[in-house]
Design an enzyme around this catalytic site. Structure first.
Site, PDB file in Angstrom:
ATOM      1  N   LYS A  35       0.809  -1.229   0.000  1.00 47.04           N
ATOM      2  CA  LYS A  35       0.000   0.000   0.000  1.00 47.04           C
ATOM      3  C   LYS A  35       0.841   1.277   0.000  1.00 47.04           C
ATOM      4  CE  LYS A  35      -4.185  -1.837   2.155  1.00 47.04           C
ATOM      5  NZ  LYS A  35      -5.199  -1.707   3.216  1.00 47.04           N
ATOM      6  N   ASP A  76     -10.187   2.789   1.870  1.00 47.79           N
ATOM      7  CA  ASP A  76     -10.422   2.177   3.190  1.00 47.79           C
ATOM      8  C   ASP A  76     -11.209   3.108   4.115  1.00 47.79           C
ATOM      9  OD1 ASP A  76      -9.259  -0.294   2.750  1.00 47.79           O
ATOM     10  OD2 ASP A  76      -7.277   0.323   3.459  1.00 47.79           O
TER      11      ASP A  76
HETATM   12  P1  NDP Z   1      -1.362  -2.475  10.887  1.00 46.36           P
HETATM   13  O1  NDP Z   1      -0.413  -3.600  11.110  1.00 46.36           O
HETATM   14  O2  NDP Z   1      -0.962  -1.334  10.044  1.00 46.36           O
HETATM   15  O3  NDP Z   1      -1.805  -1.883  12.331  1.00 46.36           O
HETATM   16  C1  NDP Z   1      -2.191  -2.728  13.379  1.00 46.36           C
HETATM   17  C2  NDP Z   1      -2.590  -1.880  14.588  1.00 46.36           C
HETATM   18  O4  NDP Z   1      -3.056  -2.751  15.611  1.00 46.36           O
HETATM   19  C3  NDP Z   1      -1.447  -1.080  15.190  1.00 46.36           C
HETATM   20  O5  NDP Z   1      -1.950   0.094  15.768  1.00 46.36           O
HETATM   21  C4  NDP Z   1      -0.943  -2.043  16.283  1.00 46.36           C
HETATM   22  O6  NDP Z   1      -0.228  -1.384  17.309  1.00 46.36           O
HETATM   23  C5  NDP Z   1      -2.254  -2.555  16.782  1.00 46.36           C
HETATM   24  N1  NDP Z   1      -2.174  -3.838  17.481  1.00 46.36           N
HETATM   25  C6  NDP Z   1      -2.001  -5.074  16.925  1.00 46.36           C
HETATM   26  N2  NDP Z   1      -2.016  -6.025  17.894  1.00 46.36           N
HETATM   27  C7  NDP Z   1      -2.197  -5.373  19.073  1.00 46.36           C
HETATM   28  C8  NDP Z   1      -2.295  -5.792  20.425  1.00 46.36           C
HETATM   29  N3  NDP Z   1      -2.205  -7.083  20.762  1.00 46.36           N
HETATM   30  N4  NDP Z   1      -2.471  -4.847  21.396  1.00 46.36           N
HETATM   31  C9  NDP Z   1      -2.573  -3.537  21.073  1.00 46.36           C
HETATM   32  N5  NDP Z   1      -2.487  -3.075  19.807  1.00 46.36           N
HETATM   33  C10 NDP Z   1      -2.300  -3.985  18.808  1.00 46.36           C
HETATM   34  O7  NDP Z   1      -2.675  -3.163  10.335  1.00 46.36           O
HETATM   35  P2  NDP Z   1      -3.888  -2.481   9.529  1.00 46.36           P
HETATM   36  O8  NDP Z   1      -4.127  -1.136  10.089  1.00 46.36           O
HETATM   37  O9  NDP Z   1      -3.672  -2.651   8.081  1.00 46.36           O
HETATM   38  O10 NDP Z   1      -5.083  -3.458   9.929  1.00 46.36           O
HETATM   39  C11 NDP Z   1      -5.693  -3.376  11.213  1.00 46.36           C
HETATM   40  C12 NDP Z   1      -7.024  -4.106  11.157  1.00 46.36           C
HETATM   41  O11 NDP Z   1      -7.864  -3.460  10.212  1.00 46.36           O
HETATM   42  C13 NDP Z   1      -6.912  -5.570  10.696  1.00 46.36           C
HETATM   43  O12 NDP Z   1      -7.712  -6.345  11.566  1.00 46.36           O
HETATM   44  C14 NDP Z   1      -7.507  -5.579   9.305  1.00 46.36           C
HETATM   45  O13 NDP Z   1      -8.199  -6.775   9.027  1.00 46.36           O
HETATM   46  C15 NDP Z   1      -8.506  -4.437   9.414  1.00 46.36           C
HETATM   47  N6  NDP Z   1      -8.853  -3.819   8.119  1.00 46.36           N
HETATM   48  C16 NDP Z   1     -10.162  -3.854   7.762  1.00 46.36           C
HETATM   49  C17 NDP Z   1     -10.556  -3.301   6.570  1.00 46.36           C
HETATM   50  C18 NDP Z   1     -11.999  -3.372   6.198  1.00 46.36           C
HETATM   51  O14 NDP Z   1     -12.334  -3.012   5.067  1.00 46.36           O
HETATM   52  N7  NDP Z   1     -12.897  -3.787   7.091  1.00 46.36           N
HETATM   53  C19 NDP Z   1      -9.601  -2.652   5.651  1.00 46.36           C
HETATM   54  C20 NDP Z   1      -8.245  -2.642   6.145  1.00 46.36           C
HETATM   55  C21 NDP Z   1      -7.893  -3.231   7.345  1.00 46.36           C
HETATM   56  P3  NDP Z   1       1.365  -1.073  17.140  1.00 46.36           P
HETATM   57  O15 NDP Z   1       1.475   0.137  16.246  1.00 46.36           O
HETATM   58  O16 NDP Z   1       1.813  -0.814  18.530  1.00 46.36           O
HETATM   59  O17 NDP Z   1       1.969  -2.300  16.513  1.00 46.36           O
END
Ligand code: NDP
Length: 287
Positions: A73, A109
């Site tokens: 992306k 998104d």
């Molecule tokens: P990223 O990897 O870019 O971000 C993940 C985020 O989740 C970060 O803020 C990360 O924190 C946090 N995180 C992950 N695990 C934990 C945990 N155990 N405790 C606290 N914080 C946590 O992923 P995306 O933003 O691309 O995706 C995030 C979600 O969005 C996914 O579930 C994906 O399926 C969903 N999504 C849904 C879409 C839709 O159309 N419905 C479209 C795109 C995504 P840190 O920065 O500290 O790592």
């Protein structure tokens, strides 16, 4: 009537890795069939490092467009001729439109989330106070679109400081929303004046479905709308727990459907058959 056969379909698809479990093909192909379009959606594995060749392939095959998912992306930006202002702010593109060999980048998104919020939950973001859990790609896209749609305040919680502070700095310097950052260490008590709470983390995403974000669930009020971006499963533990308290919820399936519907319109110029797309996805995900 023109009897000349045309065996050439219009091609779109997705580049990603891993990509095999990406269900977008199901809803886009259902929409093409419904609208009687000779279009195909291809799920294409493109490994990191191969994106330049893949984007050249897109041009050579005269594909009408492409979706980008993990890990492309951000990496796709240098291969585009034009980038929408919102996608530029986010620094990420998930949809490319090929207009006469000019590649235009957009990010659907956050727009998908917004349309789901407006049309499914009936919430106008203008003037709203938002709490966002997470600061990754999805959070960034949603926060930027909420800011552009006139939301007044946003609190971003993240477990790591860097991404959280970057997002807040972006929002405060490039948009009119007031943003602040909270380092997410303990159970977070949601302020009573919060209108919209969004889980934009991957906590609860299949197969880890038995976990939920660390918030004080008794702080949720029925004046709030609580949203999850996770499409699979749509009924996350987070939303279940929220519903049990009589608080309104919005699942991540709507965001997925609407971001695809916006892409469908950008590619074909036609309004997408939303209900057909949602039904196809629900069937594929076993909802
Ligand atoms: P990223 O990897 O870019 O971000 C993940 C985020 O989740 C970060 O803020 C990360 O924190 C946090 N995180 C992950 N695990 C934990 C945990 N155990 N405790 C606290 N914080 C946590 O992923 P995306 O933003 O691309 O995706 C995030 C979600 O969005 C996914 O579930 C994906 O399926 C969903 N999504 C849904 C879409 C839709 O159309 N419905 C479209 C795109 C995504 P840190 O920065 O500290 O790592």
């Amino acid at each position: 009537m023109d009897k000349t056969p045309n065996y050439k379909a219009d091609l779109v698809g997705v580049f990603g890795h891993p990509v095999a479990e990406n269900p977008t093909i199901v809803m886009q192909e259902a929409a093409f069939q419904q609208m009687n379009l000779n279009w195909r959606y291809l799920t294409i594995e493109v490994r990191q490092g191969n994106l330049a060749d893949a984007m050249q392939g897109l041009r050579v095959f005269n594909m009408r467009g492409i979706n980008l998912t993990i890990p492309h992306k951000v990496a796709v930006l240098p291969y585009l001729d034009e980038i929408s202002s919102a996608a530029k702010l986010m620094g990420a593109v998930n949809t490319v439109i090929n207009k006469n060999n000019r590649l235009l980048g957009e990010n659907t998104d956050g727009k998908g989330f917004l349309r789901s919020l407006v049309e499914e939950a009936g919430v106008n973001p203008s003037g709203k106070r938002v709490v966002m859990l997470g600061a990754g790609g999805a959070a960034r896209a949603i926060a930027v679109e909420l800011a552009l749609a006139g939301a007044s305040e946003i609190t971003v919680l993240n477990r790591s400081t860097g991404r959280g502070q970057n997002l807040v700095a972006l929002l405060n310097t490039k948009t009119a929303i007031r943003a602040d950052f909270v380092l997410w260490e303990n159970d977070y008590s949601v302020p009573a004046d919060c209108d919209v709470l969004v889980n934009a983390t991957s906590i609860g995403l299949s197969p880890d479905i038995n976990v939920k974000p660390r918030i004080v669930y008794s702080s949720l009020l029925d004046s709030m709308v609580v949203c999850d971006v996770i499409p699979n499963p749509p009924n996350t533990l987070f939303l279940n727990e929220t519903q049990q308290r009589g608080v309104r919820t919005l699942d991540g399936l709507g965001m997925l459907v609407y971001q695809g519907a916006i892409g469908f319109k950008l590619w074909t110029g036609l309004e997408a058959p939303i209900n057909v797309m949602r039904a196809a996805l629900e069937e594929a995900l076993g909802v």
